[in-house]
Design an enzyme around this catalytic site. Structure first.
Site: not given
Ligand code: SDX
Length: 431
Positions: A269, A308, A364
């Site tokens: 997050h 996201h 971010d």
């Molecule tokens: C914020 O919710 C909000 O609005 C949050 C926010 C706000 O203003 O409050 O926007 C702020 O928190 C932004 C997000 C910051 N976090 C990151 O940058 C961390 C990296 N991103 C992730 O871990 C992920 O994308 C999330 C947590 C942001 C979202 O996760 P989800 O929606 O639960 O998606 P997921 O983890 O189920 O991923 C779906 C697929 C997966 O692959 P498979 O298992 O299907 O093979 O996408 C892949 C994940 O492995 N994936 C990534 C990835 N993000 C998702 N792979 C590599 N790098 C990434 N960053």
């Protein structure tokens, strides 16, 4: 509410059909609960880990269209607010639901300016942290502790009292954030300077040393104020959900916001901005990007700052922050890691792994580059996010307190453990 659309659900266990109304694009879990295998059997529940497809509330604070990359606060596009408004006006908009008149705005600014000081005991409390304590841990603890300084905050049913606590929290978050920063640096705490604007005062509390008056570069003040606007709210993100969940027990807003700070702290997050910078430093140069991308695709790590839950397109805030980089670097000089970030983004946006998962830069990805250029250490980045997000958390909390549909947050579970075991006392078990 006139319901015109519905589902007809047939329970194949009993042959019974149920008409389930569709209301605002949702069906109510309570209607699913009416579906039973037998009259004395429990009704069905909905299983949704991480609430990926569950609406928890009705809200008019923020609108997001993830496919179109649209973000609006109370109906105003983020691009217009970032370009032409200021953080305290946006905070007023989020908290009150409309833009202020000149008189309302002046009163709001006056109230917040004159609530920036914190009780001296809090200073003593903060000095108890280790020299290397993470500022987010200090901020979470200090905001939680503030509930003990304002016991009247428990009277959440009184509108004037809610307003007073909202003003105190927005006003004091920068003071506590700056003091967490100064504590980690072993520098004396700087008290608020009420001659300065909200964001200029924050910079003064962060960086003032022996000069009589700290005067920040106006371009830096504007860039940081814009970053606060971009972080101000984001509908039901994990930290807003934490604020609402804790707030649903009718506890005071300091305890609810402390829970939001805890949720924001996590690297998935708000902690992602700190993780992005550490990731860029670890990559070091554009030559190392291919090997890093391979590591991500092999599941060894995540491309922090990408992806996201809602945006399946470019996060509109990332676009604006990327532009703000230019304004800040004009003052501070270009952050050498910008080149690595730009090349990483270019490669990722063309790579099937990221394209197929609709992973784009989020808020971010670039913000950390600006924060580092402004001389913030990575562990301060999420504190800056928390300061910006405070009006959003409070707008969500206020909405919760007035929402007649809301009740204490208490989800169900699917039980997977043992049942009906017989307890054997220790002396027999160990004999
Ligand atoms: C914020 O919710 C909000 O609005 C949050 C926010 C706000 O203003 O409050 O926007 C702020 O928190 C932004 C997000 C910051 N976090 C990151 O940058 C961390 C990296 N991103 C992730 O871990 C992920 O994308 C999330 C947590 C942001 C979202 O996760 P989800 O929606 O639960 O998606 P997921 O983890 O189920 O991923 C779906 C697929 C997966 O692959 P498979 O298992 O299907 O093979 O996408 C892949 C994940 O492995 N994936 C990534 C990835 N993000 C998702 N792979 C590599 N790098 C990434 N960053």
């Amino acid at each position: 509410m006139t319901v015109t659309e519905s589902l007809t659900v047939r329970d194949n266990r009993t042959g019974t059909e149920y008409d389930v109304p569709i209301i605002d694009g949702t069906i109510r879990a309570a209607d699913i609960g009416k579906i039973k295998a037998a009259d004395d059997a429990p009704g069905l529940a909905v299983y949704d880990p991480g609430f990926v497809n569950t609406a928890s509330c009705r809200s008019s604070v923020t609108f997001i269209d993830g496919d179109k990359g649209i973000l609006e606060y109370r109906g105003y596009p983020i691009e217009q607010l970032a370009e032409s408004s200021n953080f305290l006006e946006v905070a007023y908009l989020l908290v009150h639901g409309e833009l202020p008149s000149r008189e309302e705005f002046e009163t709001w600014v006056h109230e917040i300016t004159y609530h920036t000081f914190v009780h001296e005991n809090i200073k003593g409390f903060m000095e108890g942290f280790r020299y290397d304590a993470h500022p987010m841990g200090m901020l979470m603890a200090s905001i939680g502790a503030m509930s003990t300084f304002y016991p009247d905050a428990r009277n959440i049913a009184e509108a004037d009292n809610r307003h007073l606590q909202v003003v105190r929290l927005i006003a004091k978050m920068p003071t506590l954030g700056a003091w967490s920063f100064r504590h980690a640096q072993g520098k004396p705490y700087v008290y608020p300077d009420n001659d300065l604007s909200y964001t200029a005062n924050f910079l003064s509390m962060l960086f003032k040393m022996s000069e009589p008056k700290y005067v920040a570069d106006e371009r830096i003040v504007k860039a940081l104020d814009t970053l606060f606007i971009l972080h101000a709210d984001h509908e039901q993100n994990a930290s807003a959900n934490a604020v609402r969940s804790v707030g649903s027990t009718q506890v005071d807003p300091y305890s609810s916001v402390a829970a939001g700070i805890g949720a924001l702290y996590g690297p998935l997050h708000g902690g992602a901005n700190e993780a992005v910078l550490r990731m860029l430093k670890r990559i070091g140069s554009v030559d190392n990007i291919p090997a890093f991308i391979e590591g991500v695709k092999n599941g060894n790590e995540r491309l922090m700052g990408f992806g996201h839950r809602v945006y399946k397109n470019y996060d509109p805030r990332a676009k604006i922050i990327k532009k703000a980089c230019d304004d800040v670097f004009e003052v501070t000089g270009v952050n050498p890691l910008l080149r690595v970030a730009q090349e990483l983004e270019k490669i990722a946006l063309e790579d099937e792994y990221f394209v197929s998962r609709r992973l784009y830069p989020n808020v971010d990805f670039y913000s950390g580059l600006i924060y580092e250029a402004l001389q913030f250490p990575p562990e301060m980045f999420t504190v800056l996010f928390a300061i910006g997000r405070t009006p959003g958390w409070l707008a969500q909390w206020l909405e919760l307190t007035q929402d007649k549909e809301q009740k204490i947050a208490r989800p169900k579970q699917i039980y997977t453990g043992d049942r009906g075991l017989t307890f054997v006392p220790a002396e027999q078990r160990w004999a």
